[in-house]
Design a protein around this motif. Sequence first.
Motif, mmCIF file in Angstrom:
data_model
loop_
_atom_site.group_PDB
_atom_site.id
_atom_site.type_symbol
_atom_site.label_atom_id
_atom_site.label_comp_id
_atom_site.label_asym_id
_atom_site.label_seq_id
_atom_site.Cartn_x
_atom_site.Cartn_y
_atom_site.Cartn_z
ATOM 1 N N LEU A 1 0.838 -1.197 0.000
ATOM 2 C CA LEU A 1 0.000 0.000 0.000
ATOM 3 C C LEU A 1 0.875 1.249 0.000
ATOM 4 N N ARG A 2 1.901 1.261 0.877
ATOM 5 C CA ARG A 2 2.758 2.453 0.965
ATOM 6 C C ARG A 2 3.566 2.647 -0.324
ATOM 7 N N ASP A 3 4.123 1.542 -0.859
ATOM 8 C CA ASP A 3 4.952 1.654 -2.068
ATOM 9 C C ASP A 3 4.122 2.102 -3.286
ATOM 10 N N SER A 4 2.841 1.710 -3.314
ATOM 11 C CA SER A 4 2.063 2.032 -4.516
ATOM 12 C C SER A 4 1.269 3.337 -4.399
ATOM 13 N N THR A 5 1.214 3.919 -3.192
ATOM 14 C CA THR A 5 0.425 5.153 -3.054
ATOM 15 C C THR A 5 1.278 6.374 -2.720
ATOM 16 N N ARG A 6 2.607 6.187 -2.565
ATOM 17 C CA ARG A 6 3.424 7.357 -2.225
ATOM 18 C C ARG A 6 3.421 8.337 -3.400
ATOM 19 N N PRO A 7 3.508 9.640 -3.091
ATOM 20 C CA PRO A 7 3.423 10.629 -4.162
ATOM 21 C C PRO A 7 4.617 10.589 -5.121
ATOM 22 N N VAL A 8 5.819 10.263 -4.608
ATOM 23 C CA VAL A 8 6.997 10.261 -5.483
ATOM 24 C C VAL A 8 7.286 8.845 -5.965
ATOM 25 N N SER A 9 7.366 8.671 -7.274
ATOM 26 C CA SER A 9 7.689 7.373 -7.888
ATOM 27 C C SER A 9 6.947 6.200 -7.276
ATOM 28 N N PRO A 10 5.632 6.210 -7.282
ATOM 29 C CA PRO A 10 4.932 5.036 -6.757
ATOM 30 C C PRO A 10 5.188 3.816 -7.639
ATOM 31 N N LEU A 11 4.983 2.649 -7.051
ATOM 32 C CA LEU A 11 5.167 1.418 -7.823
ATOM 33 C C LEU A 11 4.040 1.286 -8.837
ATOM 34 N N ILE A 12 4.358 1.606 -10.094
ATOM 35 C CA ILE A 12 3.387 1.404 -11.175
ATOM 36 C C ILE A 12 4.134 0.833 -12.374
ATOM 37 N N SER A 13 3.402 0.147 -13.204
ATOM 38 C CA SER A 13 4.036 -0.437 -14.375
ATOM 39 C C SER A 13 4.276 0.647 -15.422
ATOM 40 N N ALA A 14 5.444 0.626 -16.069
ATOM 41 C CA ALA A 14 5.693 1.564 -17.173
ATOM 42 C C ALA A 14 4.741 1.206 -18.306
ATOM 43 N N SER A 15 4.328 2.213 -19.072
ATOM 44 C CA SER A 15 3.325 1.931 -20.117
ATOM 45 C C SER A 15 3.879 0.967 -21.169
ATOM 46 N N ASP A 16 5.205 0.949 -21.337
ATOM 47 C CA ASP A 16 5.801 0.059 -22.338
ATOM 48 C C ASP A 16 6.442 -1.189 -21.720
ATOM 49 N N ALA A 17 6.004 -1.548 -20.484
ATOM 50 C CA ALA A 17 6.552 -2.754 -19.847
ATOM 51 C C ALA A 17 5.739 -3.981 -20.241
ATOM 52 N N VAL A 18 6.410 -5.122 -20.256
ATOM 53 C CA VAL A 18 5.719 -6.398 -20.458
ATOM 54 C C VAL A 18 5.395 -6.926 -19.062
ATOM 55 N N THR A 19 4.119 -7.208 -18.802
ATOM 56 C CA THR A 19 3.750 -7.719 -17.471
ATOM 57 C C THR A 19 3.797 -9.239 -17.461
ATOM 58 N N ILE A 20 4.466 -9.778 -16.441
ATOM 59 C CA ILE A 20 4.478 -11.239 -16.274
ATOM 60 C C ILE A 20 3.908 -11.561 -14.898
ATOM 61 N N GLU A 21 2.884 -12.372 -14.890
ATOM 62 C CA GLU A 21 2.228 -12.814 -13.658
ATOM 63 C C GLU A 21 2.852 -14.184 -13.351
ATOM 64 N N SER A 22 3.616 -14.262 -12.241
ATOM 65 C CA SER A 22 4.469 -15.448 -12.070
ATOM 66 C C SER A 22 3.887 -16.554 -11.193
ATOM 67 N N ASP A 23 2.588 -16.476 -10.868
ATOM 68 C CA ASP A 23 1.983 -17.544 -10.059
ATOM 69 C C ASP A 23 2.214 -18.901 -10.730
ATOM 70 N N GLY A 24 2.716 -19.838 -9.942
ATOM 71 C CA GLY A 24 2.893 -21.200 -10.446
ATOM 72 C C GLY A 24 4.070 -21.366 -11.392
ATOM 73 N N MET A 25 4.860 -20.293 -11.604
ATOM 74 C CA MET A 25 6.022 -20.423 -12.510
ATOM 75 C C MET A 25 7.301 -20.491 -11.686
ATOM 76 N N THR A 26 8.293 -21.218 -12.152
ATOM 77 C CA THR A 26 9.599 -21.212 -11.486
ATOM 78 C C THR A 26 10.373 -19.985 -11.977
ATOM 79 N N PRO A 27 11.394 -19.538 -11.203
ATOM 80 C CA PRO A 27 12.208 -18.408 -11.672
ATOM 81 C C PRO A 27 12.828 -18.675 -13.047
#
Length: 230
Positions: free
Chosen positions: A186-212
């Motif tokens: 919550l704190r990392d994604s709502t802070r006013p400076v550089s919150p944790l958000i995906s870059a518009s040109d990032a590829v999103t990978i949802e890693s549930d059930g995947m090995t590294p």
Amino acid sequence: MIKPWTIAIDGPAGAGKSTVARLLAQRLGYLYIDSGAMYRAVALHTLRCGIPLTEPDQIAALARAARIRFQIAEAGTDGAQRIFLNDEDVTEAIRTPEVTALSSAVSAIPGVRSAMVSLQQAVGAQGGVVMEGRDIGTVVFPGAEVKVFLTASPEERAERRHRDMTARGTEATLEEVRRDQDERDLRDSTRPVSPLISASDAVTIESDGMTPEEVAEEVLAVIDRRRREK
Ligand code: DC
């Protein structure tokens, strides 16, 4: 000579960024940089100096004056890396639950962020790096050739962190880990400076059930595709 690429891996805690980023660095012969370790070093320094969070200017001054450096493992090796704070090896000391909690709070201070971002940009200036964090693709290296937003469900992330902590000998219940994680998310994604958000040109990978290894393979496929497009 073609400048080697910058690979930005962002995402929340417990998504598996470190293991994946290390594997990628090894496979590409690039340097691996853990930007979170820098915020952790500032948190440790703050704790030791006894500066309260009510004094953000003092904490920012401490961050600017601190000598934080990595002893970088050779590019392409397993990525084992030590971090130094004012010439003291603090690699283990920055992993305590106390430092973990404080690092999220100090990383929300704008003066701390600008000091760490400058350091990160300097370390990665030549390219040939895999850098992981929360704002690498959005703020530190907006021009990174490949950006990945790595995530997983809150349940899976908490279970992974709990397993890692138990392996390191840190005692905490799964419920405690989950509660801390929710607070940090919550704190990392709502802070006013550089919150944790995906870059518009990032590829999103949802890693549930995947090995590294599987995640790293998917990122390598993205890199290959981009190289062919260039
Ligand atoms: O990745 P980590 O858990 O070691 O990071 C520690 C803290 O630092 C975390 O609360 C988020 C913060 N952080 C950040 O704000 N920006 C980064 N690039 C990396 C970490």
